[in-house]
Design an enzyme around this catalytic site. Structure first.
Site, PDB file in Angstrom:
ATOM      1  N   HIS A   5     117.706  34.843 -33.204  1.00  0.00           N
ATOM      2  CA  HIS A   5     118.208  35.668 -32.109  1.00  0.00           C
ATOM      3  C   HIS A   5     119.705  35.477 -31.887  1.00  0.00           C
ATOM      4  CE1 HIS A   5     117.491  38.159 -28.576  1.00  0.00           C
ATOM      5  NE2 HIS A   5     118.276  37.355 -27.887  1.00  0.00           N
ATOM      6  N   HIS A  61     114.440  43.703 -26.010  1.00  0.00           N
ATOM      7  CA  HIS A  61     113.770  42.711 -25.173  1.00  0.00           C
ATOM      8  C   HIS A  61     112.270  42.808 -25.432  1.00  0.00           C
ATOM      9  CE1 HIS A  61     115.112  40.178 -21.514  1.00  0.00           C
ATOM     10  NE2 HIS A  61     115.808  39.859 -22.566  1.00  0.00           N
ATOM     11  N   ASN A 111     121.894  44.781 -32.589  1.00  0.00           N
ATOM     12  CA  ASN A 111     120.958  43.688 -32.376  1.00  0.00           C
ATOM     13  C   ASN A 111     119.902  43.714 -33.476  1.00  0.00           C
ATOM     14  OD1 ASN A 111     118.108  43.151 -30.404  1.00  0.00           O
ATOM     15  ND2 ASN A 111     119.577  41.544 -30.776  1.00  0.00           N
TER      16      ASN A 111
END
Length: 747
Positions: A48, A95, A536
């Site tokens: 992450h 998320h 991301n």
């Protein structure tokens, strides 16, 4: 006591580190790490934070262009020049794991986190978007997840006063155990008022401000770097708790700090909290940073250094303030009633050094913790799944048989992937701040940039079925569709951000989808001249039931120089002529027709000619700039029949019909109506401009045909489909609420 916790290889493995990584830590430090240091390495070297399994592929993407002010990874969000001394900042993040166990807070803090990425570069957020993927709503847990996620996004954005104006909601069996929740934000900033995430200048002060630090979110970064399992439910403490009202104060205070000139740098405390913000800012500034955890405002008693360093409590910021100007900064923070504390200083030795209760508990070279520094980089094995060839070669002939086409069209209009999503979007405020020109339901949203003639178009797009069938082409198709949606408003695509949602990178067949998708995305972005400004990667999106469909979501931004030339998706006036830009092919593979009406995912993704796609969009934008086009609508999910139907009914209160004639040629009726061939756009225009448009298209080598006329009521396509608008509206607008109510009643 923390100091008494003995660090061992076994403990390191429990923290998600490999034996090889543990040995590298010993080499870096030249000694055994403290327990706090082990925690720091475990979060900063998680996928992450470090992108250790993806960065080698991501570096192959185009990351700069004539408008980019910062390359991907240089700042919290990408910055692109839009003229008039202004820049647009935008980014998308996931998320997913938090939402799988705590959907409301997971989604809410996803919005909060992406907003902080925008205002920490000095930009005022003006828009929120999302890309949501759930399992079938007939399953109670999927309805629970969707309900919580939608409320979380709506509540946080509405309280913050930022409109949620665009997005997508996709349903497929592959997302039942692991929903995909991607949040995007966009802001505008004066180019001379941007801020950087950097710590430099020996002796400059480190000031922390915002909410107190608690135990929520500890190891959130490592939680996001592992597969969902039965144990995930016990990790609710890894999900943060958000407070949008505190976020609003942070936003205003941060922009005031930037304006005041007291800042050297600023960064939000997202994944890995204090650890990440301190070490990354120091690494970016080629300096060091020293902090005293005893000065950190805490929400809970008895917290250890390990817990304080790894906490991901929300609404917290870290500012590097010029020495001697601390009181100026603190005066601004006090005016906004924000808790703040001087917790350290910048050093010149390149070390991230931490003290707690008078003892040094952490001393690590900051560069070895930061992305692009000494973090591990892996080149994972890639292997094409052996069953994919058979899936691609599947015989689709049985699904091309003649049938009642009225029933088929109504069925697709009521498909959860196509039908009206007002049940979702009405929970969001899409007009606050009064910038919104086009909101939810349009091909792309459009926001006016105040005090200018410009507007910004934005969209999120991905068809994961195409990516599964052909990851390289599927990702390129996602970029093409996003650009097409932006072009349908009249805006020119200028840049993208991406959120790459995939399975376990240690599985070669899973990594194949990621590697190929990144390659396809890069190919498309080079053709459209839309650099990747940031984004991301979200791996490990799989559970015991299997992996999600590979889902590389594209967040596209475009620029419309003259907001008065905006074009809408639906037909505007009876008597207008309908033109189809592009040609339809036998491209049924991966279509919504197969998925919704037959429960099949097979065939190959539609072929894509990127140069033709680029010419088609350029032709459309040129026609719009000349004032010829009344409406423009992308032809994608559901094919041409669905696109034409949507052009008729997207204006709920003033629907218009269409009378269309199509030449089938060698195509089956199924392909003619429902194939999802790319590079097609349905436009309407006054009869006097038809010949002009056809000549322009011919000069640009873009296929174009006049296929019909806008009429006042009925909807007709040749001899195959004839429906009244009321029946079409009922199928389209009532499907999602009806599905929720019926499923709930059946429990």
């Amino acid at each position: 006591m923390e100091a008494e916790t003995k660090v061992t290889l076994t403990l390191a493995l429990q923290h998600g580190l490999s034996e090889e990584e543990y040995q590298k830590i010993l080499e870096i430090l030249g000694r055994m790490p403290t327990y706090a240091e082990l925690g720091v390495f475990s979060v900063m070297w998680s996928e992450h934070c470090s992108y250790k399994n993806s960065i080698a592929e991501l570096k192959k993407l185009p990351r700069s262009g004539p408008r980019t002010l910062k390359e991907a990874g240089e700042e919290n969000a990408g910055l692109v020049d839009i003229g008039h001394g202004l820049a647009v900042a935008f980014k998308i993040e996931s998320h997913n794991h938090p939402c799988a166990v705590e959907p409301y807070q997971g989604a809410a803090t996803g919005v909060g986190g992406i907003m902080r990425d925008i205002f920490t570069v000095g930009a005022r957020p003006i828009a929120s978007l999302d890309s949501l993927h759930f399992g079938p709503l007939e399953i109670p847990r999927n309805r629970f997840l969707m309900d919580g996620v939608v409320r979380g996004i709506g509540d946080y954005g509405n309280c913050l006063g930022i409109p949620t104006i665009a997005g997508e909601v996709i349903f497929h069996e592959g997302y039942s155990a692991n929903p995909i929740i991607n949040c995007m934000a966009l802001g505008v900033v004066r180019k001379d008022r941007t801020a950087s995430a950097v710590a430099k200048g020996e002796g400059n002060s480190v000031i922390m401000f915002g909410s107190r630090t608690g135990r929520d979110g500890i190891h959130g970064a490592t939680f996001a770097s592992e597969e969902i399992s039965e144990e995930s439910e016990s990790k609710r403490s890894s999900v943060q708790v958000g407070d949008p009202f505190s976020e609003k104060l942070l936003l205003e205070a941060t922009l005031d700090l930037v304006k005041s000139g007291v800042l050297i740098g600023i960064q939000d405390m997202g994944a890995a909290g204090i650890t990440c913000s301190c070490s990354e800012m120091a690494a970016h500034g080629k300096s060091g940073i020293e902090i005293d955890l005893d000065k950190v405002p805490l929400r809970e008693e008895g917290m250890t250094a390990y817990e304080i360093l790894l906490s991901e409590s929300q609404e917290r910021m870290l500012a590097i303030v010029e020495k001697g100007r601390e009181e100026e900064a603190e005066k601004i923070l006090s005016r906004w009633e924000l808790l703040h504390a001087r917790i350290g200083r910048v050093t010149s030795d390149g070390l991230f050094r931490v003290f707690f209760k008078g003892e040094k508990v952490c001393e690590i070279p900051a560069n070895d913790l930061a992305l692009g520094g000494g973090t591990p980089v892996y080149h994972r094995e890639s292997k094409r799944p052996p069953d994919l060839d058979a899936v691609n070669a599947a015989n689709l002939a049985p699904y091309r048989q003649e049938r009642d086409w009225n029933v088929a069209l109504l069925g697709l209009l009521s498909s959860p992937n196509i039908c009206d999503k007002s049940w979702v979007t009405e929970q969001y405020d899409g007009t606050v701040r009064t910038n919104t020109v086009l909101g939810p339901g349009s091909d792309a949203a459009l926001l006016w940039v105040k005090d200018t003639d410009m507007a910004l178009a934005m969209t999120t797009d991905c068809n994961p079925r195409f990516v599964y069938l052909n990851p390289r082409r599927g990702a390129a198709l996602a970029v093409a569709e996003a650009a097409r949606n932006v072009s349908c408003t009249g805006a020119k695509p200028i840049a993208i951000t991406n959120c790459l949602n995939f399975g376990n990178p240690y599985k070669p067949e899973s990594f194949y989808f990621f590697k190929e998708a990144v390659a396809g995305m890069g190919e498309a972005c080079r053709v459209f001249e839309t650099p990747v400004t940031g984004g991301n990667v979200s791996f490990y999106n799989e559970a015991e039931e299997g992996s999600i469909l590979p889902t590389p979501v594209i967040g596209m931004v475009g620029l419309l120089e003259d907001v008065d030339k905006v074009v809408r998706s639906h037909f505007q006036e009876a008597g207008d002529r309908i033109i189809l830009l592009g040609r339809t092919g036998p491209d049924l593979g991966g279509s919504e027709y197969l998925h919704h009406l037959h429960g099949v995912l097979a065939g190959d993704a539609p072929p894509l000619d990127l140069e033709l796609e680029k010419r088609t969009q350029s032709c459309l934008r040129e026609a719009i700039s000349r004032g010829w086009v009344r409406s423009a609508h992308d032809c994608s999910e559901g094919g041409l029949a669905v696109a034409l139907a949507e052009c008729c009914i997207l204006d709920l209160h003033n629907p218009l019909g269409a009378r269309v004639t199509l030449e089938r040629g060698e195509l089956s009726t199924t392909d003619l109506l429902f194939a999802e061939t790319p590079s097609r756009i349905v436009i309407s225009l006054h009869p006097k401009h038809v010949q002009d448009l056809l000549e322009l298209a011919a000069s640009m080598q873009v296929p174009a045909d006049e296929i019909g006329e806008v009429v006042s009521n009925r909807f007709r396509i040749g001899d195959w489909i004839e429906l009244d608008l009321e029946k079409m509206q009922k199928a389209y607008y009532e499907a999602l609420p009806s599905l929720f109510s019926k499923a709930s009643a059946a429990e």
